[in-house]
Design a protein around this motif. Sequence first.
Motif, PDB file in Angstrom:
ATOM      1  N   GLY A  69      58.143  -8.748  -1.222  1.00 54.16           N
ATOM      2  CA  GLY A  69      57.370  -8.485  -0.016  1.00 54.16           C
ATOM      3  C   GLY A  69      56.801  -9.742   0.618  1.00 54.16           C
ATOM      4  N   PHE A  70      57.415 -10.902   0.337  1.00 58.48           N
ATOM      5  CA  PHE A  70      56.951 -12.184   0.854  1.00 58.48           C
ATOM      6  C   PHE A  70      57.755 -12.578   2.088  1.00 58.48           C
ATOM      7  N   LEU A  71      57.142 -13.417   2.921  1.00 54.83           N
ATOM      8  CA  LEU A  71      57.837 -14.005   4.054  1.00 54.83           C
ATOM      9  C   LEU A  71      58.727 -15.130   3.533  1.00 54.83           C
ATOM     10  N   TYR A  72      59.769 -15.481   4.281  1.00 56.61           N
ATOM     11  CA  TYR A  72      60.703 -16.513   3.842  1.00 56.61           C
ATOM     12  C   TYR A  72      60.999 -17.461   5.001  1.00 56.61           C
ATOM     13  N   PHE A  73      60.942 -18.762   4.725  1.00 55.68           N
ATOM     14  CA  PHE A  73      61.268 -19.772   5.729  1.00 55.68           C
ATOM     15  C   PHE A  73      62.074 -20.890   5.097  1.00 55.68           C
TER      16      PHE A  73
END
Length: 177
Positions: free
Chosen positions: A157-161
């Motif tokens: 459920g984490f953002l990814y960049f």
Amino acid sequence: MEANMPKRKEPGKSLRIKVISMGNAEVGKSCIIKRYCEKRFVSKYLATIGIDYGVTKVQVRDREIKVNIFDMAGHPFFYEVRNEFYKDTQGVMLVYDVGQKDSFDALDAWLAEMKQELGPHGNMDNIIFVVCANKIDCTKHRCIDESEGRLWAESKGFLYFETSAQTGEGINEMFQG
């Protein structure tokens, strides 16, 4: 990351948020912070001793927010220093080097360390987590592809960049996304 942060306002004070960086030594945590806060890249590697600190002001909607970024040393030797900085965190950058498989594999251990330090009543649900796949400019040495990193982040459920502290690619998007 800032747009998703909870709003904490103290009377008469500007809004502040606390972000910490976690990840193995030499993945580029300090360089990412310097690139974002100081708009520069430092090519010479200088290991973080304990904790380093970056601060910047950002506008979110019509409010000025002071972003305090704590750059935590990745070497296990500094565990006793790091453990003091997990509390009251609103944002976490989990950083790995796309050319170092062990730095990607270590992300679970970094999360476990944080959970342990927050204790049984520590709530990680209200913290924004961002997975930062750094050093994408080093395409010859890449061993963790985008889909693998994105899948791991999304499964939690984490953002990814994807970022490059050297070129600046993805840095502003990560902090302002």
